[in-house]
Design a protein around this motif. Structure first.
Motif, short mmCIF file in Angstrom:
data_model
loop_
_atom_site.label_atom_id
_atom_site.label_comp_id
_atom_site.label_asym_id
_atom_site.label_seq_id
_atom_site.Cartn_x
_atom_site.Cartn_y
_atom_site.Cartn_z
N LEU A 197 0.78 -1.07 0.15
CA LEU A 197 -0.04 0.04 -0.04
C LEU A 197 0.81 1.31 -0.08
CD1 LEU A 197 -2.66 -1.08 2.65
CD2 LEU A 197 -2.61 -1.36 0.35
N VAL A 198 0.60 2.25 -0.93
CA VAL A 198 1.32 3.45 -0.94
C VAL A 198 0.55 4.43 -0.42
CG1 VAL A 198 2.52 5.27 -2.53
CG2 VAL A 198 2.59 2.53 -3.31
N MET A 199 1.09 5.23 0.56
CA MET A 199 0.36 6.34 1.30
C MET A 199 0.80 7.69 0.53
SD MET A 199 -0.12 5.31 5.41
CE MET A 199 -1.29 6.71 5.69
N SER A 200 -0.18 8.61 0.65
CA SER A 200 -0.17 9.76 0.37
C SER A 200 0.69 10.56 1.21
CB SER A 200 -1.25 10.56 -0.09
OG SER A 200 -2.15 10.79 1.13
N ALA A 201 1.18 11.86 0.89
CA ALA A 201 1.87 12.98 1.72
C ALA A 201 0.72 13.21 2.67
CB ALA A 201 2.39 14.11 1.11
N ARG A 202 0.96 13.79 3.88
CA ARG A 202 0.04 14.34 4.90
C ARG A 202 -1.11 15.13 4.09
NH1 ARG A 202 3.44 16.25 8.71
NH2 ARG A 202 2.77 18.32 7.98
N PRO A 203 -2.21 15.03 4.69
CA PRO A 203 -2.79 14.00 5.40
C PRO A 203 -2.93 12.36 4.65
CG PRO A 203 -4.73 15.28 4.68
CD PRO A 203 -3.20 16.00 3.99
N GLY A 204 -2.37 11.57 5.42
CA GLY A 204 -1.98 10.32 4.83
C GLY A 204 -3.42 9.67 4.42
N HIS A 205 -3.55 8.99 3.30
CA HIS A 205 -4.39 7.94 2.78
C HIS A 205 -3.86 6.99 1.86
CE1 HIS A 205 -4.75 11.13 -0.23
NE2 HIS A 205 -5.04 10.33 -1.00
N ILE A 206 -4.56 6.02 1.44
CA ILE A 206 -3.97 4.88 0.51
C ILE A 206 -4.32 5.52 -0.88
CG2 ILE A 206 -4.19 2.68 -0.27
CD1 ILE A 206 -3.50 3.08 2.68
N LYS A 207 -2.81 5.78 -1.32
CA LYS A 207 -3.01 6.53 -2.79
C LYS A 207 -2.93 5.18 -3.78
CE LYS A 207 -1.87 9.34 -6.24
NZ LYS A 207 -0.24 9.85 -6.24
N ALA A 208 -2.19 4.24 -3.56
CA ALA A 208 -2.30 2.99 -4.56
C ALA A 208 -2.10 1.56 -3.84
CB ALA A 208 -1.07 3.21 -5.47
N GLU A 209 -2.63 0.56 -4.37
CA GLU A 209 -2.35 -0.61 -3.99
C GLU A 209 -1.74 -1.62 -4.89
OE1 GLU A 209 -5.81 -3.95 -2.69
OE2 GLU A 209 -6.29 -1.94 -2.06
N ILE A 210 -0.85 -2.28 -4.65
CA ILE A 210 -0.16 -3.13 -5.72
C ILE A 210 0.09 -4.57 -4.99
CG2 ILE A 210 2.13 -3.44 -7.05
CD1 ILE A 210 1.47 -0.13 -5.62
N PRO A 211 -0.82 -5.57 -5.71
CA PRO A 211 -0.66 -6.64 -5.23
C PRO A 211 0.97 -7.30 -5.72
CG PRO A 211 -2.57 -6.46 -6.90
CD PRO A 211 -1.87 -5.40 -6.74
N VAL A 212 1.44 -8.16 -4.81
CA VAL A 212 2.74 -8.88 -5.38
C VAL A 212 2.53 -10.11 -5.71
CG1 VAL A 212 5.08 -9.19 -4.21
CG2 VAL A 212 3.90 -7.17 -3.32
N THR A 213 2.79 -10.42 -6.87
CA THR A 213 2.75 -11.68 -7.35
C THR A 213 3.66 -12.59 -7.29
OG1 THR A 213 3.07 -10.74 -9.63
CG2 THR A 213 0.66 -10.70 -8.80
N LEU A 214 4.87 -12.18 -6.90
CA LEU A 214 6.13 -13.11 -6.78
C LEU A 214 5.66 -14.26 -5.95
CD1 LEU A 214 8.48 -10.22 -5.92
CD2 LEU A 214 8.20 -11.28 -8.13
N PRO A 215 6.21 -15.57 -6.24
CA PRO A 215 5.88 -16.54 -5.53
C PRO A 215 6.58 -17.04 -4.45
CG PRO A 215 7.59 -17.05 -7.47
CD PRO A 215 7.00 -15.68 -7.64
N ARG A 216 6.07 -17.89 -3.47
CA ARG A 216 6.67 -17.97 -2.42
C ARG A 216 7.00 -19.75 -2.28
NH1 ARG A 216 6.13 -14.04 1.57
NH2 ARG A 216 4.45 -12.46 1.30
N PRO A 217 7.94 -19.77 -1.36
CA PRO A 217 8.92 -19.18 -0.84
C PRO A 217 9.78 -18.25 -1.44
CG PRO A 217 9.68 -21.44 -0.61
CD PRO A 217 8.53 -21.46 -1.58
N ARG A 218 10.28 -17.38 -0.92
CA ARG A 218 11.11 -16.43 -1.25
C ARG A 218 12.77 -16.09 -0.96
NH1 ARG A 218 6.53 -11.44 -1.21
NH2 ARG A 218 5.20 -12.48 -2.62
N SER A 219 13.84 -16.07 -1.88
CA SER A 219 15.16 -15.75 -1.52
C SER A 219 15.34 -14.17 -1.88
CB SER A 219 15.95 -16.67 -2.25
OG SER A 219 17.15 -16.51 -2.22
N VAL A 220 15.97 -13.69 -0.91
CA VAL A 220 16.09 -12.12 -0.91
C VAL A 220 16.80 -11.93 -2.07
CG1 VAL A 220 16.95 -9.87 0.13
CG2 VAL A 220 15.47 -11.63 1.50
N TYR A 221 17.92 -12.14 -2.25
CA TYR A 221 18.75 -11.81 -3.33
C TYR A 221 18.55 -12.48 -4.83
CZ TYR A 221 21.94 -9.27 -0.36
OH TYR A 221 22.49 -8.19 0.63
N GLU A 222 18.11 -13.58 -4.74
CA GLU A 222 17.62 -14.04 -5.95
C GLU A 222 16.42 -13.45 -6.44
OE1 GLU A 222 16.93 -18.42 -5.62
OE2 GLU A 222 18.89 -18.71 -5.15
#
Length: 252
Positions: free
Chosen positions: A194-219
């Motif tokens: 969730l991306v919050m806006s500058a103050r006053p904060g509200h939800i500016k955008a919502e991005i689903p993360v479709t990357l598979p799990r389990p995850r390796s940070v560097y890979e």
């Protein structure tokens, strides 16, 4: 959410409308001062909202509703690592035998078994944060609230802590709300950003993360899919960061 400030009213949050699913790992990013931590403190019951409604579904009355991991190291300096991790269980009256088993389980999960008898002054900053994470999971909260818990450690330690957090969460899935300034961290950990806006904060955008799990940070960071998601998060976030800079310039 409104606060009195020097004879006027500061609006920290406004029209924040979202639903977080059970067992979801939800990450929130936004410019400095946008109300991310205030929102987390409201969820934790540390602040009371001045308007609107908050509904938290209690799935197990025997378990604490939430636990919070702060950016600042919050281990008790007079307690050993195992005493710190077991503190919440002791406060709930969990029998010592059961408590020792739970503590040993989570110390093993975060790689601190050999430091069970150590005191915080004998640990690095990253190890103290591991102890904080273990303590939060050990209490079996229904919701885990994390406020930039790895911001104060170096990049290499942060990557290791992210790996450990993912490993613990994969084996013991809880609902997590995670505040961070790092787009990479949000995408490595989260199911949704969730991306919050500058103050006053509200939800500016919502991005689903479709990357598979389990995850390796560097890979994960080397994949084209990760780069595409970084761009998707950065575009709305960039607009809000620039907007907050402009607002600060006008105020000065």
């Amino acid at each position: 959410m409104r606060f009195p400030l020097r004879g006027r009213e500061l609006v920290a949050l406004e029209d924040v409308n979202l639903r977080i699913a059970d067992q979801e790992f939800c990450c929130i990013v936004g410019p400095s001062g946008c109300g991310k931590t205030t929102f987390l403190r409201i969820l934790a019951g540390l602040e009371r909202q001045t308007a609107g409604e908050l509904h938290l579904e209690v799935t197990d009355p025997a378990r604490p509703l939430s636990a919070m991991v702060f950016q600042e190291q919050s281990v008790f300096p007079w307690m050993t690592v195992e005493e710190n991790v077991g503190y919440g269980l002791r406060m709930r009256g969990v029998h010592a035998t059961v408590r020792r088993g739970v503590v040993a389980h989570y110390l093993e999960k975060v790689g601190l078994t050999q430091f069970a008898k150590a005191y915080p002054y004998q640990l690095s900053g990253g190890m103290k944060q591991r102890a904080s994470v273990a303590r939060a999971f050990a209490t079996a909260p229904q919701i885990l609230l994390m406020d930039e818990p790895f911001a104060a450690v170096d990049e290499q330690t942060r990557a290791l802590l992210q790996e450990e957090l993912l490993r613990v969460w994969e084996s013991d899935r809880k609902t997590v709300v995670y505040i961070t300034h790092s787009i990479d961290e949000a995408l490595v950990l989260g199911d949704r950003v969730l991306v919050m806006s500058a103050r006053p904060g509200h939800i500016k955008a919502e991005i689903p993360v479709t990357l598979p799990r389990p995850r390796s940070v560097y890979e994960l960071k080397s994949t084209p899919e990760f780069a595409e998601l970084v761009a998707k998060v950065w575009e709305p976030l960039r607009q809000e960061v620039l907007g907050s800079f402009s607002a600060m310039a006008r105020a000065s």
